[in-house]
Design a protein around this motif. Structure first.
Motif, mmCIF file in Angstrom:
data_model
loop_
_atom_site.group_PDB
_atom_site.id
_atom_site.type_symbol
_atom_site.label_atom_id
_atom_site.label_comp_id
_atom_site.label_asym_id
_atom_site.label_seq_id
_atom_site.Cartn_x
_atom_site.Cartn_y
_atom_site.Cartn_z
ATOM 1 N N GLY A 53 8.021 3.496 28.329
ATOM 2 C CA GLY A 53 8.895 2.938 29.343
ATOM 3 C C GLY A 53 9.351 4.047 30.272
ATOM 4 O O GLY A 53 8.815 5.152 30.285
ATOM 5 N N SER A 54 10.400 3.798 31.026
ATOM 6 C CA SER A 54 10.837 4.765 32.029
ATOM 7 C C SER A 54 12.214 5.310 31.694
ATOM 8 O O SER A 54 12.874 4.860 30.755
ATOM 9 C CB SER A 54 10.844 4.101 33.408
ATOM 10 N N PHE A 55 12.639 6.299 32.477
ATOM 11 C CA PHE A 55 13.958 6.902 32.371
ATOM 12 C C PHE A 55 14.580 6.845 33.762
ATOM 13 O O PHE A 55 14.106 7.521 34.681
ATOM 14 C CB PHE A 55 13.857 8.356 31.908
ATOM 15 N N ARG A 56 15.618 6.044 33.907
ATOM 16 C CA ARG A 56 16.217 5.847 35.229
ATOM 17 C C ARG A 56 17.734 6.009 35.143
ATOM 18 O O ARG A 56 18.351 5.623 34.169
ATOM 19 C CB ARG A 56 15.887 4.455 35.769
ATOM 20 N N ASN A 57 18.292 6.591 36.196
ATOM 21 C CA ASN A 57 19.746 6.707 36.311
ATOM 22 C C ASN A 57 20.329 7.464 35.123
ATOM 23 O O ASN A 57 21.190 6.981 34.394
ATOM 24 C CB ASN A 57 20.378 5.313 36.430
ATOM 25 N N ILE A 58 19.841 8.700 34.973
ATOM 26 C CA ILE A 58 20.243 9.564 33.869
ATOM 27 C C ILE A 58 21.102 10.700 34.426
ATOM 28 O O ILE A 58 20.731 11.343 35.413
ATOM 29 C CB ILE A 58 19.022 10.154 33.141
ATOM 30 N N VAL A 59 22.235 10.963 33.785
ATOM 31 C CA VAL A 59 23.125 12.059 34.175
ATOM 32 C C VAL A 59 23.330 12.969 32.964
ATOM 33 O O VAL A 59 23.693 12.504 31.881
ATOM 34 C CB VAL A 59 24.487 11.535 34.662
ATOM 35 N N ILE A 60 23.084 14.267 33.164
ATOM 36 C CA ILE A 60 23.342 15.282 32.137
ATOM 37 C C ILE A 60 24.226 16.333 32.793
ATOM 38 O O ILE A 60 23.817 16.948 33.787
ATOM 39 C CB ILE A 60 22.038 15.913 31.623
ATOM 40 N N ARG A 61 25.430 16.530 32.278
ATOM 41 C CA ARG A 61 26.331 17.444 32.974
ATOM 42 C C ARG A 61 27.236 18.195 31.996
ATOM 43 O O ARG A 61 27.599 17.695 30.931
ATOM 44 C CB ARG A 61 27.169 16.709 34.010
ATOM 45 N N VAL A 106 17.454 11.218 38.338
ATOM 46 C CA VAL A 106 18.030 12.036 37.271
ATOM 47 C C VAL A 106 18.878 13.132 37.906
ATOM 48 O O VAL A 106 18.413 13.854 38.790
ATOM 49 C CB VAL A 106 16.937 12.654 36.386
ATOM 50 N N SER A 107 20.111 13.256 37.450
ATOM 51 C CA SER A 107 21.033 14.276 37.950
ATOM 52 C C SER A 107 21.469 15.166 36.802
ATOM 53 O O SER A 107 22.026 14.687 35.809
ATOM 54 C CB SER A 107 22.259 13.609 38.587
ATOM 55 N N VAL A 108 21.209 16.477 36.942
ATOM 56 C CA VAL A 108 21.581 17.461 35.930
ATOM 57 C C VAL A 108 22.470 18.503 36.602
ATOM 58 O O VAL A 108 22.117 19.038 37.655
ATOM 59 C CB VAL A 108 20.338 18.137 35.327
ATOM 60 N N SER A 109 23.617 18.809 35.986
ATOM 61 C CA SER A 109 24.514 19.785 36.603
ATOM 62 C C SER A 109 25.357 20.463 35.541
ATOM 63 O O SER A 109 25.629 19.914 34.475
ATOM 64 C CB SER A 109 25.425 19.099 37.633
ATOM 65 N N GLY A 110 25.764 21.700 35.850
ATOM 66 C CA GLY A 110 26.714 22.408 35.014
ATOM 67 C C GLY A 110 26.200 22.781 33.639
ATOM 68 O O GLY A 110 26.903 22.613 32.646
ATOM 69 N N LEU A 111 24.982 23.340 33.570
ATOM 70 C CA LEU A 111 24.429 23.762 32.280
ATOM 71 C C LEU A 111 24.584 25.271 32.117
ATOM 72 O O LEU A 111 24.325 26.043 33.047
ATOM 73 C CB LEU A 111 22.947 23.406 32.175
ATOM 74 N N THR A 112 24.969 25.686 30.921
ATOM 75 C CA THR A 112 25.002 27.095 30.552
ATOM 76 C C THR A 112 24.062 27.294 29.370
ATOM 77 O O THR A 112 24.152 26.570 28.374
ATOM 78 C CB THR A 112 26.414 27.538 30.156
#
Length: 478
Positions: free
Chosen positions: A302-310, A333-339
């Protein structure tokens, strides 16, 4: 008294909590009683040895302070876990993804269910093993890093299905449930999966602490899901992973998922909970370095839609991986603020492949509409640059990298810089699949619409490879 206030103490149903007597029947009886009117089943302080616990709609399972539910071992205790149910088979996903009843705590087709702490689940009697998928394509079933393993070594990790009868290989397993909450629990030794949620809608996972020998939290075909404030240590496999397998008999998307304020790591198993943060283990069972990451894939029918990782931390682990190789689409897909500290493979790995593990006609998927920003990573294994790798016939498109700082160990050679790895369209996706990358900082090929805004690359020691290598790709660097 309202239904929400009804309490059912398992001691009133015969539970002893001495760590020797089996308390399975008492807990299941309490759950069945609570299900008649809704309410909370209370597990008080004590050690409750159990085989399969069966959840019910409208019931909360509360593990009090000092409460431990311990997974019994069929080799030591008189009993067994519930048998794996008849399913669509393990043709396109492995045994672990395909069954739910063979677990310490499970629920299927339920609604309004919760398991809450502050108590603890110990999967002492669970197994991390299980058969692989019946589907076979030599280059795609397992990571290429396992190519040198013997048949005996593979069979030790993937026993025959008959060996799984009566055994449990998941701490918590949920299928086709609605409105589920998992909060404030500690899980040690979760088996193959500490948490497996398949086809679950409106799932909230908050403040779990998991220290386990294989997968931490697996979210397969879920919708409207939030994972917040969790700490997952899993040196041998992924810590928090979204999947879109064929376990429900059809390709079903992961949609509307947020993972935030979480920490993942690959310290020695058990050393997160004891606070020693051990570093003796160097390799995972796939013979790459320890895992413990956040990932989309590998199962991607299937697919991956509207994913936020922050706002997440990666410690002594592989980096962020976004992978689709079984026909699904990754988009929005939105990814932000990773260390990230001590990255054991590539810090960023975007892979569009054509493994095609699915029914006849399964095609190539897509990766598009991905934004990754605010990432700081250091101590990165010098062999593996951040990688965006599509296929010559189907490119990755529309990816933005913004405010990214990556510091590598350094040490690559000029000969490494001359490498041009094969396309490997059918291979299992891992950063190591291509060997040492020809760039030390960023390697992009078969991609279009890649935008780099304030991407800062550095090494701790000299590296003779180019900083960036671009092959058959369109890059806009600002």
């Amino acid at each position: 008294m309202s239904a929400e206030m009804l309490l059912f103490d398992i001691r009133e149903f015969g539970a002893r909590g001495d760590g020797r007597a089996l308390d399975t029947d008492a807990i299941n009886t309490a759950i069945a009683r609570a299900a008649r009117c809704g309410g909370t089943v209370v597990v008080p302080a004590g050690r409750f040895l159990c085989f399969s616990i069966r959840l019910a709609s409208g019931v909360t399972l509360l593990l009090s302070e000092g409460a431990v539910i311990e997974a019994a071992d069929p080799a030591l205790h008189a009993g067994a876990y519930d048998l794996p149910e008849e399913t669509h088979g393990e043709l396109f996903q492995d045994f672990g993804h395909s069954h739910w009843r063979n677990s310490l705590i499970w629920g299927i087709d339920l609604h309004d269910v919760a398991i809450v702490g502050p108590g603890r689940i110990e999967g002492t009697g669970l197994t991390r093993d299980g058969p692989g998928a019946r589907w076979r394509r030599d280059t795609g079933e397992r990571p290429l890093s396992m190519a040198g393993m013997s048949a005996a070594e593979i069979s030790a990790l993937e026993p025959e299905e008959a060996a799984m009868v009566g055994r449990g290989n998941k701490a918590i397993a949920l299928k086709n449930c609605r409105r589920v909450a998992l909060r404030d629990l500690t899980i040690a030794k979760g088996g193959h999966f500490a948490v497996l949620a398949t086809g679950v809608d409106e799932l909230l996972i908050e403040r779990l602490v998991i220290d386990t020998e294989r997968d931490g939290i697996d979210l397969d075909c879920v919708t409207r899901t939030r994972v917040r404030g969790c700490r997952v240590n899993s040196p041998n496999d992924d810590a928090i992973v979204l999947k879109s397998s064929y376990a429900l008999g059809a390709p079903v998307a992961c949609d509307d998922v947020v993972i935030e304020d979480c920490a993942v790591s690959g310290y020695d198993a058990g050393t997160l909970l004891d606070g020693s943060f051990g570093r003796s283990q160097q390799l995972a069972p796939d013979r790459d370095r320890v895992t413990g990451r956040i990932k989309l894939g590998t199962e991607s029918n299937g697919s991956f839609r509207n994913i936020v990782i922050r706002d997440c931390r990666f410690e002594r682990s592989r980096g962020l991986a976004l992978e689709t190789v079984d026909g699904g689409v990754i988009e929005n897909v939105s990814v932000s603020g990773l260390t990230m500290r001590e990255v054991t493979t590539a810090p960023l790995f975007l892979r569009l492949g054509d493994r095609g593990r699915g029914p006849a006609g399964t095609g190539v998927g897509a990766i598009r509409g991905v934004t990754i920003e605010g990432v700081e990573a250091s101590g990165i294994d010098h062999r593996f640059a951040a990688t965006i790798a599509g296929l010559p016939e189907v490119r990755i498109e529309d990816v933005t990298l913004r405010d990214i700082g990556l510091t590598y160990a350094g040490g690559g050679t000029a000969a490494d810089g001359e490498r041009r790895p094969p396309a490997l369209p059918h291979a299992y996706p891992e950063p190591s699949m291509f060997g040492t990358t020809p760039a030390w900082g960023l390697w992009v090929r078969h991609a279009t619409g890649i935008r780099l805004h304030d991407v800062r690359l550095a090494t701790e020691s000299p590296d003779a490879r180019p900083e960036i290598v671009i092959e058959d790709a369109e890059i806009d660097r600002v």
